[in-house]
Design a protein around this motif. Structure first.
Motif, short mmCIF file in Angstrom:
data_model
loop_
_atom_site.label_atom_id
_atom_site.label_comp_id
_atom_site.label_asym_id
_atom_site.label_seq_id
_atom_site.Cartn_x
_atom_site.Cartn_y
_atom_site.Cartn_z
N LYS A 176 0.83 -1.21 0.00
CA LYS A 176 0.00 0.00 0.00
C LYS A 176 0.86 1.26 0.00
O LYS A 176 0.57 2.24 -0.69
CB LYS A 176 -0.93 -0.01 1.21
N ASP A 198 -7.37 4.46 -0.54
CA ASP A 198 -8.18 3.26 -0.40
C ASP A 198 -9.37 3.61 0.49
O ASP A 198 -9.22 3.78 1.69
CB ASP A 198 -7.34 2.14 0.23
N HIS A 199 -10.54 3.72 -0.13
CA HIS A 199 -11.72 4.17 0.61
C HIS A 199 -12.69 3.04 0.93
O HIS A 199 -13.85 3.30 1.27
CB HIS A 199 -12.46 5.25 -0.20
N ARG A 200 -12.23 1.81 0.84
CA ARG A 200 -13.14 0.68 1.13
C ARG A 200 -13.74 0.80 2.52
O ARG A 200 -14.97 0.73 2.70
CB ARG A 200 -12.38 -0.65 1.00
N THR A 230 -8.33 1.73 -5.59
CA THR A 230 -7.59 1.38 -4.38
C THR A 230 -6.19 0.95 -4.77
O THR A 230 -5.86 0.83 -5.95
CB THR A 230 -8.26 0.21 -3.62
#
Length: 232
Positions: free
Chosen positions: A35, A42-44, A220
């Motif tokens: 990452k 990354d908005h998960r 992401t």
């Protein structure tokens, strides 16, 4: 239990029985490093927490815990007032989660196509990265299983309860997708899958007759993801 359901359980266990806490730890470390190297937003988690917070549920079911249960990231006040459940097909993963979250989460071993809960039990049901495991080489059988999956979610939801599906939109033209898929295969020994996209999953929700269907896509560090939410 029907033949297609038996096949679903068998196909899942080919991959999921390989779970080990050591391999899981290595995967999380590589994910953290990866990452940072990719340096992509990354908005998960943000999206899932936002949808849960909007609903303010008293009962939540997470189908498949993935690399981390969403429970660990819920706001403190929401944790205190809601009951959290996880349905996980892998027995080793179930024992692992029970040890980590003693008394905080109700964890059961179950197949996602035959959930062990009564009708209209949950306010919110979520599934992150599970849909592509509801799989089959035959396209008709694959669609049938995924419709069964969404039907089970709808069955255990209360009236006006919210279901959320989030999954990886695998794109062979995107380098992040290709690399992340390779890491999954090497570290987690995960096989090939037939991935769905947002439009296909929206259509599945419509067939099962959900209401207020909403969806979105976002990038992401793993590649493109999508989510679909709807009410019973």
């Amino acid at each position: 239990m029907s033949n297609f359901l038996n096949m679903a359980v068998h196909n899942e266990k080919i991959y999921l029985n390989k779970f080990s806490s050591k391999r899981y730890g290595i995967f999380l470390l590589i994910e953290k490093i990866y990452k940072k190297l990719i340096n992509s937003e990354d908005h998960r988690l943000d999206i899932i927490i936002e949808k849960i917070t909007q609903t303010q549920p008293l009962s939540i079911l997470e189908i498949g815990s993935g690399t981390f249960p969403i429970y660990a990231h819920l706001p403190k006040l929401l944790k205190q007032k809601c009951s959290y459940y996880i349905s996980e097909i892998n027995p080793e993963k179930v024992m692992f989660l029970k040890e980590i979250y003693k008394g905080k989460i109700d964890v059961v071993q179950a197949d996602a196509l035959s959930l062990p809960y009564r009708d209209s039990f949950f306010d919110f049901v979520l599934s992150k990265g599970v849909l592509h495991h509801i799989d089959d080489n035959n396209s008709d059988q694959r669609k049938h299983k995924r419709l069964r999956f969404l039907s089970e979610i709808k069955r255990v939801l209360k009236k006006r309860g919210v279901g959320l599906i989030m999954d990886f939109n695998y794109n062979t033209r995107q380098s992040k997708s290709l690399l992340w898929h390779f890491l999954h295969r090497v570290i987690l020994m995960e096989g090939e899958h037939y991935f769905s996209n947002r439009a296909e999953v929206e259509d599945l929700f419509k067939i099962v007759e959900y209401e207020n269907i909403q969806s979105g896509e976002f990038d992401t560090f793993k590649g493109l993801y999508f989510y679909v939410t709807a009410k019973k």
